[in-house]
Design a protein around this motif. Structure first.
Motif, PDB file in Angstrom:
ATOM      1  N   ASP A 182       0.870  -1.221   0.117  1.00 42.19           N
ATOM      2  CA  ASP A 182       0.108  -0.079  -0.094  1.00 42.19           C
ATOM      3  C   ASP A 182       0.781   1.239   0.077  1.00 42.19           C
ATOM      4  O   ASP A 182       2.116   1.163   0.400  1.00 42.19           O
ATOM      5  CB  ASP A 182      -0.849   0.117   1.299  1.00 42.19           C
ATOM      6  CG  ASP A 182      -0.115   0.000   2.416  1.00 42.19           C
ATOM      7  OD1 ASP A 182       0.207   0.998   2.963  1.00 42.19           O
ATOM      8  OD2 ASP A 182       0.261  -0.871   2.853  1.00 42.19           O
ATOM      9  N   ARG A 183       0.376   2.390  -0.361  1.00 44.04           N
ATOM     10  CA  ARG A 183       1.136   3.675  -0.515  1.00 44.04           C
ATOM     11  C   ARG A 183       1.686   4.161   0.741  1.00 44.04           C
ATOM     12  O   ARG A 183       2.921   4.720   0.803  1.00 44.04           O
ATOM     13  CB  ARG A 183       0.092   4.448  -1.256  1.00 44.04           C
ATOM     14  CG  ARG A 183      -0.106   4.250  -2.572  1.00 44.04           C
ATOM     15  CD  ARG A 183      -1.088   5.292  -3.281  1.00 44.04           C
ATOM     16  NE  ARG A 183      -1.429   4.760  -4.646  1.00 44.04           N
ATOM     17  CZ  ARG A 183      -0.628   4.698  -5.869  1.00 44.04           C
ATOM     18  NH1 ARG A 183       0.522   5.106  -5.724  1.00 44.04           N
ATOM     19  NH2 ARG A 183      -1.311   4.189  -6.862  1.00 44.04           N
ATOM     20  N   GLU A 201      -5.152  -1.908  -5.157  1.00 50.60           N
ATOM     21  CA  GLU A 201      -5.785  -0.862  -6.170  1.00 50.60           C
ATOM     22  C   GLU A 201      -6.410  -2.088  -7.375  1.00 50.60           C
ATOM     23  O   GLU A 201      -6.687  -1.300  -8.488  1.00 50.60           O
ATOM     24  CB  GLU A 201      -4.853   0.029  -6.227  1.00 50.60           C
ATOM     25  CG  GLU A 201      -4.849   1.223  -5.036  1.00 50.60           C
ATOM     26  CD  GLU A 201      -4.090   2.268  -5.429  1.00 50.60           C
ATOM     27  OE1 GLU A 201      -3.880   2.582  -6.684  1.00 50.60           O
ATOM     28  OE2 GLU A 201      -3.594   2.756  -4.109  1.00 50.60           O
ATOM     29  N   LEU A 218      -2.891   2.527 -14.686  1.00 46.46           N
ATOM     30  CA  LEU A 218      -2.290   2.390 -13.343  1.00 46.46           C
ATOM     31  C   LEU A 218      -0.618   2.029 -13.513  1.00 46.46           C
ATOM     32  O   LEU A 218       0.167   2.547 -13.008  1.00 46.46           O
ATOM     33  CB  LEU A 218      -2.884   1.286 -12.435  1.00 46.46           C
ATOM     34  CG  LEU A 218      -2.314   1.056 -11.165  1.00 46.46           C
ATOM     35  CD1 LEU A 218      -2.329   2.472 -10.323  1.00 46.46           C
ATOM     36  CD2 LEU A 218      -3.082   0.090 -10.532  1.00 46.46           C
TER      37      LEU A 218
END
Length: 277
Positions: A182-183, A201, A218
């Motif tokens: 995750d970011r 995502e 993406l």
């Protein structure tokens, strides 16, 4: 079959459950986190509570992982993998359908290991067991098995990257390191030069893979579809990284390697640098 060439929906599988050339495999592992870190548990118990009719269970933790390797989920050597897969009833001529109970990353992990050992005829059930049950389809309890088969491995060494390979890649512009976490985790610490494509995502609210049209921007945004670079995906332990590799496969990248040790192996030596921010 969906637009992704390696993804199938529940209707596709329902129509083929009696096909003797198909082997359906539950690949579930349960991953939880607490203050002490990550914990894994075999999915065998939940498999016995409910599984796609006829599906067998692959215990990735017990049987397909090297426990004293450089990281917690190092892929088993070819001979061990072949023995386990053969005992599950999977031969080189079978179409293998893999799924899991949770978010798909354990299904793509087994997909990757099968492809690593030279078995290209592997598909993932989109949405896993949840999608099957949401469609109102029946499940079985207990254990199901197939007759043992002979599986002959042929490892594709280009599909797996070592720590030494990744160290070299940090100085090589022709290799693109893709962090699959995750970011927030990406910002907290990553291998230098990495880009970020969070595995979470890639799927919608139902846990199903987004369309290729949704996925393409993406990956384009981080340069992952550039034919001049070779993608190497990684995460914390080499599991979520396979979901990103699977998505890239649908977008035409057949050359993605997995850094199997991922951050668990990279951070084992404090001298190796991390980028933050």
């Amino acid at each position: 079959m969906t637009s992704h060439p390696r993804l199938v929906d529940v209707q596709w599988l329902r129509d083929r459950l009696d096909d003797p050339s198909i082997r359906v495999v539950d690949a579930t592992v349960h991953l939880t986190f607490d203050a002490e870190g990550a914990h894994t548990e075999s999915g065998r118990a939940t498999y016995r509570e409910a599984h796609v009719p006829g599906a067998t269970f692959a215990d990735q933790l017990a049987d397909l992982t090297v426990h004293d390797g450089e990281a917690a989920f190092e892929a088993a050597p070819s001979d061990q993998f072949a023995r386990v897969i053969g005992d599950l009833g999977i031969g080189n001529d079978h179409t293998v359908v893999v799924y899991d109970h949770v978010d798909g990353i354990w299904a793509t992990r087994l997909w990757w290991q099968l492809e690593l050992e030279g078995h290209p005829d592997v598909v993932v059930l989109d949405g896993g067991l949840k999608a099957w049950q949401d469609a109102g389809l029946p499940v079985e309890t207990g254990d199901a098995t197939y007759e043992p088969a002979r599986f002959t491995p042929s490892r594709s060494s280009e599909r797996i990257a070592s720590t030494a390979d990744v160290e070299a890649a940090t100085h090589d512009g022709s290799v693109l390191l893709i962090n699959s976490l995750d970011r927030e985790s990406f910002a907290g610490g990553r291998i230098p030069g990495s880009v970020n494509v969070p595995f979470g995502e890639l799927v919608d609210e139902q846990g199903r893979l987004r369309s290729l049209d949704e996925l393409r921007p993406l990956f384009e945004s981080v340069g992952a579809l550039d034919p001049e670079v070779a993608p190497v995906t990684y995460c914390g332990g080499g599991i979520a990284a396979t979901a990103v590799a699977f998505a890239l496969k649908g977008l035409g990248r057949d050359d993605v390697a997995i850094y199997d040790g991922s951050l668990n192996a990279w951070t084992a030596d404090p001298a190796r640098p991390l980028e933050q921010g």
